[in-house]
Scaffold this active site. Structure first.
Site, PDB file in Angstrom:
ATOM      1  CD  GLU A 120       3.869  -7.891   0.259  1.00  0.00           C
ATOM      2  OE1 GLU A 120       4.749  -8.187  -0.550  1.00  0.00           O
ATOM      3  OE2 GLU A 120       2.734  -7.504  -0.079  1.00  0.00           O
TER       4      GLU A 120
ATOM      5  CG  ASN B  67       0.734  -3.924   5.195  1.00  0.00           C
ATOM      6  OD1 ASN B  67      -0.326  -4.165   5.765  1.00  0.00           O
ATOM      7  ND2 ASN B  67       0.800  -3.691   3.889  1.00  0.00           N
TER       8      ASN B  67
ATOM      9  CG  HIS C 161      -4.018  -8.962  -1.369  1.00  0.00           C
ATOM     10  ND1 HIS C 161      -4.685  -8.003  -2.119  1.00  0.00           N
ATOM     11  CD2 HIS C 161      -2.939  -8.344  -0.851  1.00  0.00           C
ATOM     12  CE1 HIS C 161      -4.009  -6.857  -2.050  1.00  0.00           C
ATOM     13  NE2 HIS C 161      -2.953  -7.039  -1.296  1.00  0.00           N
TER      14      HIS C 161
ATOM     15  CD  GLU D  38      -1.542  -4.185   0.578  1.00  0.00           C
ATOM     16  OE1 GLU D  38      -1.524  -4.977  -0.384  1.00  0.00           O
ATOM     17  OE2 GLU D  38      -0.506  -3.722   1.075  1.00  0.00           O
TER      18      GLU D  38
ATOM     19  CG  ASP E 297      -7.743  -7.496  -3.403  1.00  0.00           C
ATOM     20  OD1 ASP E 297      -7.293  -8.474  -2.779  1.00  0.00           O
ATOM     21  OD2 ASP E 297      -7.044  -6.818  -4.176  1.00  0.00           O
TER      22      ASP E 297
HETATM   23  O1  9MR Z   1      -1.415  -3.161  -6.892  1.00  0.00           O
HETATM   24  C1  9MR Z   1      -0.034  -2.884  -7.021  1.00  0.00           C
HETATM   25  C2  9MR Z   1       0.396  -3.013  -8.474  1.00  0.00           C
HETATM   26  O2  9MR Z   1      -0.283  -2.062  -9.260  1.00  0.00           O
HETATM   27  C3  9MR Z   1       1.899  -2.848  -8.562  1.00  0.00           C
HETATM   28  O3  9MR Z   1       2.298  -3.104  -9.869  1.00  0.00           O
HETATM   29  C4  9MR Z   1       2.614  -3.798  -7.620  1.00  0.00           C
HETATM   30  C5  9MR Z   1       4.111  -3.538  -7.595  1.00  0.00           C
HETATM   31  O4  9MR Z   1       4.366  -2.248  -7.155  1.00  0.00           O
HETATM   32  O5  9MR Z   1       2.135  -3.643  -6.288  1.00  0.00           O
HETATM   33  C6  9MR Z   1       0.752  -3.870  -6.158  1.00  0.00           C
HETATM   34  O6  9MR Z   1       0.380  -3.653  -4.813  1.00  0.00           O
HETATM   35  C7  9MR Z   1       0.848  -4.609  -3.864  1.00  0.00           C
HETATM   36  C8  9MR Z   1       1.137  -3.860  -2.584  1.00  0.00           C
HETATM   37  O7  9MR Z   1       2.037  -2.804  -2.829  1.00  0.00           O
HETATM   38  C9  9MR Z   1       1.685  -4.799  -1.525  1.00  0.00           C
HETATM   39  N1  9MR Z   1       0.796  -5.928  -1.309  1.00  0.00           N
HETATM   40  C10 9MR Z   1       0.353  -6.656  -2.513  1.00  0.00           C
HETATM   41  C11 9MR Z   1      -0.230  -5.666  -3.527  1.00  0.00           C
HETATM   42  C12 9MR Z   1      -0.804  -6.392  -4.757  1.00  0.00           C
HETATM   43  O8  9MR Z   1       0.208  -7.064  -5.437  1.00  0.00           O
END
Ligand code: 9MR
Length: 360
Positions: free
Chosen positions: A156, A201, A241, A271, A273
């Protein structure tokens, strides 16, 4: 989808308007074209701590996945509670689980603005930031050298709304090092594990909005700049997402992937969903729309290139990040993932199956 005879080495190398007939036909073709060249590995983000207590969850992962990635565990906040600490317990357990079940594990993530422990705020100078970033990547990639075939090295990096002059998102790394941090991260990862697929990513590039268009342009410019300067980089991860209430910009997304391909970079869906907070309450209707969005999204990507992997961010609706940010107003549970809360396949699983399964 059931576990298939599978060459894991593959990794290295009507409800919505989107249900219109022509779209479906186009997507069928895209799915066939993608899968005709061999199965595409499917995987999911895993909550490692729940594998042992939740047997049906564990079974679902084993049954469906060729790849796993920790939903957490390799993030700075988990690995680095203190500046001198590296806590590998959780990712080591996931690696073990993957090994025992003939799966591969992806690494997520090495340089991100999010999930940073507080102590990193004390990183004061650019020299210190570079030292920390290099030390972190050297240690973590070194720990799994030769065992994690694909890393989300930079996560990101593109600003939420890229504007002239500020295209890279704020983070401790960007603040201290400027966009040079991206190159430092990639070069360090390549030095430590030359065999790994190194991935940049990012998300929010798939809808027909000016914001997504600007983000695609900014991401392509970043990738081009890295390639032009021979920075080691192998693939772009498209998170996916997907906001359930928005169309997929099929043309824009395909054109983006075409450009990525021209740069000799691979594409992964990392990722996937579907965020369903604004979708109808009735489960059947909701599941159809969720599936249709994913079909449009995967169709647009596969029309331009064959992804080297497709992963969803979780596998069952029982465990998803979505309600943390996108709870439904009617109080009904979200249904963003391929399996329902009882681990039964939904329409989304069929779509994934179609795109990943090798043509018989
Ligand atoms: O799904 C993840 C959540 O459980 C965590 O709290 C959060 C912070 O670490 O990250 C979420 O995963 C993210 C991923 O690492 C990067 N892209 C977006 C995902 C969803 O927020």
């Amino acid at each position: 989808m059931r576990r298939r005879d599978f060459v894991l080495g593959a990794l290295g190398a009507g409800l919505a308007s989107s249900g219109a007939l022509d779209t479906l036909v186009g997507n069928d073709r895209a799915a066939k074209a993608a899968s005709a060249r061999g199965a595409i590995p499917y995987g999911a983000a895993v909550r490692t701590d729940l594998l042992d207590p939740e047997l049906d969850y564990k079974a679902a992962i084993i049954d469906h996945c060729q790849l796993v990635v920790g939903e957490g565990g390799l993030k700075w906040i988990d690995l680095r509670p203190g500046q001198d600490q590296f806590v590998f317990d959780q990712p080591d357990r996931l690696m073990d689980f993957a090994d025992r079940n003939g799966m591969q594990m992806r690494g997520h993530t090495l340089a991100w603005y999010g999930a940073m422990p507080d102590w990193t705020k004390t990183i004061a100078s650019s020299a210190e930031a570079e030292r920390e970033l290099v030390h972190h990547i050297t240690t973590v990639v070194g720990h799994y050298q030769g065992r994690i075939p694909s890393w989300d090295v930079v996560n990101e990096a593109i600003a939420e709304r890229p504007e002239k002059g500020s295209v890279i998102r704020d983070s401790i790394w960007q603040e201290r090092l400027g966009k040079r941090y991206i190159e430092i991260a990639l070069r360090t990862a390549a030095d430590i594990d030359p065999s790994a697929q190194l991935v940049v990513n990012d998300y929010n590039i798939e809808n027909p909005t000016a914001q997504c268009r600007d983000r695609r342009t900014a991401l392509l410019n970043l990738l081009r700049d890295l390639k032009d300067r021979d920075v080691p980089l192998h693939a772009v991860g498209i998170q996916g997402h997907l906001p359930g209430d928005m169309e997929i910009d099929r043309e824009g997304l395909s054109a983006f992937v075409e450009e990525v391909k021209k740069m000799q970079l691979d594409v992964l869906v990392t990722e996937l969903d579907v965020i369903d907070d604004k979708l109808p309450a009735r489960e059947y209707d909701r599941d159809q729309i969720v599936a249709a969005r994913a079909r449009d999204f995967l169709g647009a990507i596969c029309e331009a290139a064959r992804p080297s992997a497709i992963l969803t961010w979780g596998i069952t609706d029982r465990y998803t990040w979505v309600p943390m940010w996108f709870k439904r107003e009617d109080g009904k549970p979200n249904r963003p993932l391929p399996l329902d809360a009882e681990c039964r396949p939904k329409a989304l699983m069929k779509v994934i199956d179609k795109f990943t399964r090798a043509a018989e």
